[in-house]
Design a protein around this motif. Structure first.
Motif, short mmCIF file in Angstrom:
data_model
loop_
_atom_site.label_atom_id
_atom_site.label_comp_id
_atom_site.label_asym_id
_atom_site.label_seq_id
_atom_site.Cartn_x
_atom_site.Cartn_y
_atom_site.Cartn_z
N HIS A 112 0.84 -1.20 0.00
CA HIS A 112 0.00 0.00 0.00
C HIS A 112 0.88 1.26 0.00
CE1 HIS A 112 -4.15 -1.45 0.64
NE2 HIS A 112 -3.57 -2.50 1.19
N PRO A 119 -3.74 7.42 -2.88
CA PRO A 119 -4.90 6.58 -3.20
C PRO A 119 -6.22 7.33 -3.03
CG PRO A 119 -3.38 5.46 -1.71
CD PRO A 119 -2.96 6.89 -1.76
N THR A 156 -7.77 9.70 0.08
CA THR A 156 -6.77 10.38 0.91
C THR A 156 -7.20 11.80 1.23
OG1 THR A 156 -4.99 9.04 -0.05
CG2 THR A 156 -4.36 11.08 1.05
N ARG A 197 -12.18 12.60 -5.50
CA ARG A 197 -11.87 11.18 -5.64
C ARG A 197 -11.55 10.82 -7.10
NH1 ARG A 197 -14.05 6.83 -1.64
NH2 ARG A 197 -13.49 7.83 0.33
N LEU A 223 -7.97 9.18 -8.56
CA LEU A 223 -7.92 7.96 -9.36
C LEU A 223 -7.34 8.21 -10.75
CD1 LEU A 223 -8.50 4.96 -9.49
CD2 LEU A 223 -10.85 5.49 -10.19
N TYR A 267 -3.55 7.44 -10.97
CA TYR A 267 -3.25 6.01 -10.97
C TYR A 267 -3.68 5.35 -12.28
CZ TYR A 267 -1.94 5.93 -6.04
OH TYR A 267 -1.30 6.14 -4.84
N LEU A 307 -2.50 0.92 -6.96
CA LEU A 307 -3.82 0.76 -7.57
C LEU A 307 -4.37 -0.64 -7.31
CD1 LEU A 307 -6.11 1.85 -9.30
CD2 LEU A 307 -4.82 1.16 -11.34
N LYS A 333 -3.74 -2.48 -4.73
CA LYS A 333 -4.15 -2.55 -3.32
C LYS A 333 -5.47 -1.82 -3.09
CE LYS A 333 -0.62 -4.99 -2.24
NZ LYS A 333 -0.81 -6.42 -1.95
N THR A 334 -5.64 -0.69 -3.76
CA THR A 334 -6.91 0.04 -3.65
C THR A 334 -8.05 -0.82 -4.19
OG1 THR A 334 -5.83 2.20 -3.85
CG2 THR A 334 -8.18 2.10 -4.37
N ASP A 368 -8.97 -3.40 -1.70
CA ASP A 368 -9.70 -2.84 -0.57
C ASP A 368 -11.17 -2.62 -0.89
OD1 ASP A 368 -7.42 -2.84 0.93
OD2 ASP A 368 -6.99 -0.69 0.70
N TYR A 369 -11.47 -2.29 -2.15
CA TYR A 369 -12.85 -2.01 -2.55
C TYR A 369 -13.49 -3.20 -3.25
CZ TYR A 369 -12.30 2.88 -1.22
OH TYR A 369 -12.10 4.05 -0.50
#
Length: 436
Positions: A94, A124, A127, A201, A205, A208, A271, A273-274, A277-278
């Motif tokens: 991350h 990410p 943030t 947001r 994004l 990335y 990206l 890892k994001t 997470d989602y």
């Protein structure tokens, strides 16, 4: 307008110097006292063409200053940029946001006027929400807005990219933030640079997504190069054939040893890892990361094969030209040269290297590699040459001299700088990428 730039590394220093050149009053802030002292002496912490002159001229014009005191430096600033590092976190990959959060906390504790807080660091999604929460918890009574303003600077061409950008992305749903950021970038309106106002947001994004897409283009053409070698096609012809399609475009379609640097490896991993997470897996990006990592060592094995295979390569010496991940930078982060050299060393090959700007940074990362004083000093007495980075100084080498210095006329060109037929005519055993 006064601008405070927290972080005087690659992004912060280039951005701060360019903002000052637009006429803003800029203070660049960093906790590293030695870095600030060197900047006062016009000694740059990074190699970037044109940066030293830009800094010097704006310091003389009293538009650019440097400080280690954040509390004092942000006083009166209408825009406070956070441009600190977000390296991959040890253990899980991350993005490490500890520096961003620490700066946000310090800003909140010392804010003395209304200001827009701008995340320039690559961060990410979400943030900005956390930065806003930290500022609110600091108890500041002043009006503020948190804005995302990702950077799209190419190392080696950063000043031009900043002053003549393809686009400026500003993520905010706040009228105050929009108003201040419009004033910050007003000098670029004359160049008609498009300013894209999006949600915060979305802006986070976009950075990335852009880097992941470019990394995908690089990885795609590298895999096409492998196919070209198998079927007898020329990857440069394939690149031109698809790159002239305006839906695809020609950029980032140059076959080579894989991508590296400060952005693509770190940002593709972040990206992923994001996405985890989602619960929205990105299988394509996963494949890009895996293929790129394996490619770097595959390029090392290509050099071993050019030496006659594993049994013949052991004990031989290879001259490696280029260490940085790309030309016109001293950045060694995730450079393909590291993996190529280690593959050679693992095969019992001695490596002697030269790079115009990267050897100081490379030395601690590659302790078993001998650093040479120049191009031909690296080649003298070697059994083969491998071109890893396409510095201009390597584009017009004296091939006859190289042949006389080598114990065998073996050249492996991982950047396809030279033409195979011309090298063969000179008696060179020439290996390139994706070409017969």
């Amino acid at each position: 307008m006064k601008i405070a730039m927290v972080g005087s590394g690659y992004v912060g220093l280039v951005s701060g110097a360019c903002f000052a050149d637009f006429g803003h009053d800029v203070v660049c802030i960093d906790k590293d006292q030695s870095k600030i002292d060197r900047l006062h002496d016009n000694i740059m912490p990074i190699y970037e063409p044109g940066l030293a002159g830009l800094v010097e001229s704006n310091v003389k014009a009293d538009r650019l200053t440097f400080s280690t005191d954040l509390a004092e430096a942000i006083q009166g600033a209408s825009a406070i940029f956070i441009a600190v590092g977000t390296p991959s976190r040890r253990g899980d990959g991350h993005a490490d946001l500890s520096f961003v959060h620490a700066v946000a906390r310090e800003i909140g504790e010392n804010l003395s006027n209304d200001a827009v807080i701008v995340t320039k660091s690559t961060v990410p999604v979400g943030t900005g929400d956390e930065v806003e929460r930290i500022l609110q918890e600091s108890g500041t009574q002043h009006r503020f807005a948190v804005v995302s303003n990702p950077e799209f600077l190419r190392e080696g061409a950063a000043i031009g990219d900043f002053k003549r950008p393809d686009r400026i992305v500003i993520g905010t749903e706040d009228d105050f933030g929009r108003e201040v950021m419009t004033r910050v970038y007003r000098p670029l309106f004359i160049n008609e640079s498009p300013i894209l106002f999006v949600s915060r947001r979305s802006a986070e994004l976009i950075k990335y997504a852009a880097n992941a897409f470019l990394a995908t283009k690089i990885t795609f053409i590298n895999e096409m190069a492998d196919i070209c070698e198998k079927v007898g096609a020329n990857v440069q012809d394939v690149s031109r054939g698809i790159g002239t399609d305006n839906r695809i475009g020609p950029k980032f379609l140059h076959a080579g040893p894989g991508y590296g640097g400060s952005c693509f490896p770190k940002d593709t991993l972040a990206l992923l890892k994001t996405a985890e997470d989602y619960d929205s897996p990105t299988r394509l990006v996963e494949a890009v990361v895996q293929v790129n990592e394996s490619r770097k060592r595959a390029m090392g094995r290509k050099v071993v094969d050019a030496l006659g295979g594993a049994s013949e390569a052991r004990g031989k010496t290879v001259a490696m030209l280029g260490l940085t991940f790309k030309p016109n930078t001293d950045d060694m982060r995730d450079s393909p040269a590291i993996a190529v050299a280690q593959t050679l060393i693992d095969a019992g090959v001695k490596v002697r290297a030269y790079d115009p700007e990267g050897m100081e940074a490379a030395a601690p990362l590659m302790p078993e590699v001998e650093m040479a004083e120049g191009t031909y000093e690296a080649i003298d007495g070697a059994d083969a040459v491998v071109i890893v980075t396409e510095w201009d100084v390597f584009r017009a080498l004296d091939i006859k001299r190289i042949k006389s210095l080598l114990t065998a006329p073996v050249v492996v060109d991982l950047r396809n700088i030279y033409k195979p037929d011309e090298m063969r005519e000179l008696g060179i055993e020439y290996t390139s990428v994706g070409r017969a």
